[in-house]
Design an enzyme around this catalytic site. Structure first.
Site, short mmCIF file in Angstrom:
data_model
loop_
_atom_site.label_atom_id
_atom_site.label_comp_id
_atom_site.label_asym_id
_atom_site.label_seq_id
_atom_site.Cartn_x
_atom_site.Cartn_y
_atom_site.Cartn_z
N ASP A 29 -0.14 47.25 94.13
CA ASP A 29 -1.52 47.11 93.66
C ASP A 29 -1.83 45.63 93.50
O ASP A 29 -1.03 44.88 92.94
CB ASP A 29 -1.69 47.86 92.32
CG ASP A 29 -3.15 48.02 91.95
OD1 ASP A 29 -3.87 47.00 91.87
OD2 ASP A 29 -3.58 49.16 91.72
N GLU A 88 -12.21 54.02 91.31
CA GLU A 88 -12.61 52.77 91.98
C GLU A 88 -12.56 52.90 93.51
O GLU A 88 -13.49 52.49 94.20
CB GLU A 88 -11.68 51.63 91.52
CG GLU A 88 -12.05 50.27 92.07
CD GLU A 88 -11.01 49.21 91.72
OE1 GLU A 88 -10.39 49.30 90.63
OE2 GLU A 88 -10.82 48.31 92.54
N HIS A 93 -4.93 58.53 95.61
CA HIS A 93 -3.74 57.69 95.43
C HIS A 93 -3.11 57.95 94.08
O HIS A 93 -3.78 58.35 93.13
CB HIS A 93 -4.08 56.20 95.58
CG HIS A 93 -5.20 55.74 94.70
ND1 HIS A 93 -6.52 55.96 95.02
CD2 HIS A 93 -5.20 55.10 93.51
CE1 HIS A 93 -7.29 55.45 94.08
NE2 HIS A 93 -6.52 54.93 93.13
P1 5GP Z 1 -8.48 53.69 90.83
O1 5GP Z 1 -9.36 54.06 92.01
O2 5GP Z 1 -7.35 54.64 90.62
O3 5GP Z 1 -9.31 53.49 89.57
O4 5GP Z 1 -7.83 52.27 91.10
C1 5GP Z 1 -7.78 51.70 92.37
C2 5GP Z 1 -6.70 50.63 92.38
O5 5GP Z 1 -6.70 50.03 93.65
C3 5GP Z 1 -6.89 49.50 91.34
O6 5GP Z 1 -5.74 49.42 90.51
C4 5GP Z 1 -7.07 48.24 92.19
O7 5GP Z 1 -6.44 47.10 91.64
C5 5GP Z 1 -6.44 48.64 93.51
N1 5GP Z 1 -7.06 47.98 94.65
C6 5GP Z 1 -8.38 47.89 94.92
N2 5GP Z 1 -8.59 47.20 96.07
C7 5GP Z 1 -7.36 46.86 96.52
C8 5GP Z 1 -6.92 46.12 97.67
O8 5GP Z 1 -7.70 45.67 98.50
N3 5GP Z 1 -5.58 45.96 97.81
C9 5GP Z 1 -4.68 46.47 96.91
N4 5GP Z 1 -3.39 46.25 97.14
N5 5GP Z 1 -5.06 47.15 95.82
C10 5GP Z 1 -6.39 47.35 95.62
#
Ligand code: 5GP
Length: 132
Positions: A29, A88, A93
């Site tokens: 992440d 987000e 995932h």
């Molecule tokens: P969620 O959708 O579960 O709230 O979180 C999405 C996660 O994806 C976040 O922890 C964020 O830091 C990670 N994330 C978002 N965009 C990217 C990216 O472009 N690359 C990586 N490696 N992680 C990402």
């Protein structure tokens, strides 16, 4: 439009890749809440985890288990926790969160600073520990 994660999987965007197989992909992440915070995703793009076909969800869980053991072995954790949120990025995932000490805050709101050099070290350590 393809999700950010699909673009990462396809190599259109960079990432710290931990492992992949035919159906699943793991990478660090970019905004970790602990060193070694890893995301595991199905290559097939589906928004909501619980909309995945049973077979894919089971496969994703098995893949996450393999990566979690690699995190534990390579980073000396107490254990690895999981979080699923998905608010987000609309591509299912699982967050794998290394837990290093009792009482460590485990919440997606708490980002921690990890340098680029350390991210490179972490991805090398974890990926080497992934069992084939
Ligand atoms: P969620 O959708 O579960 O709230 O979180 C999405 C996660 O994806 C976040 O922890 C964020 O830091 C990670 N994330 C978002 N965009 C990217 C990216 O472009 N690359 C990586 N490696 N992680 C990402």
């Amino acid at each position: 439009m393809a999700s950010i994660f699909t673009r990462i999987i396809n190599g259109e965007l960079p990432c710290y890749k931990v492992a992949e197989d035919e159906n699943f992909f793991a990478f660090l992440d970019i905004n970790p809440i602990a060193e070694g915070h890893t995301l595991v995703v199905p290559k097939k793009e589906v928004d909501y985890l619980f909309d995945l076909e049973d077979e894919v969800l089971a496969g994703l869980t098995s893949f996450a288990k393999k990566i979690a053991h690699a995190i534990d072995e390579s980073l000396g954790t107490l254990r690895t926790g999981i979080i699923v949120e998905g608010l987000e990025v609309p591509h299912a995932h699982i967050h794998l969160i290394p837990i290093y000490f009792e009482g460590q805050p485990v919440s997606l709101g708490r980002k921690t600073e990890v340098s680029e050099d350390r991210m490179k070290e972490l991805v090398t350590l974890i990926s080497k520990a992934v069992k084939k």
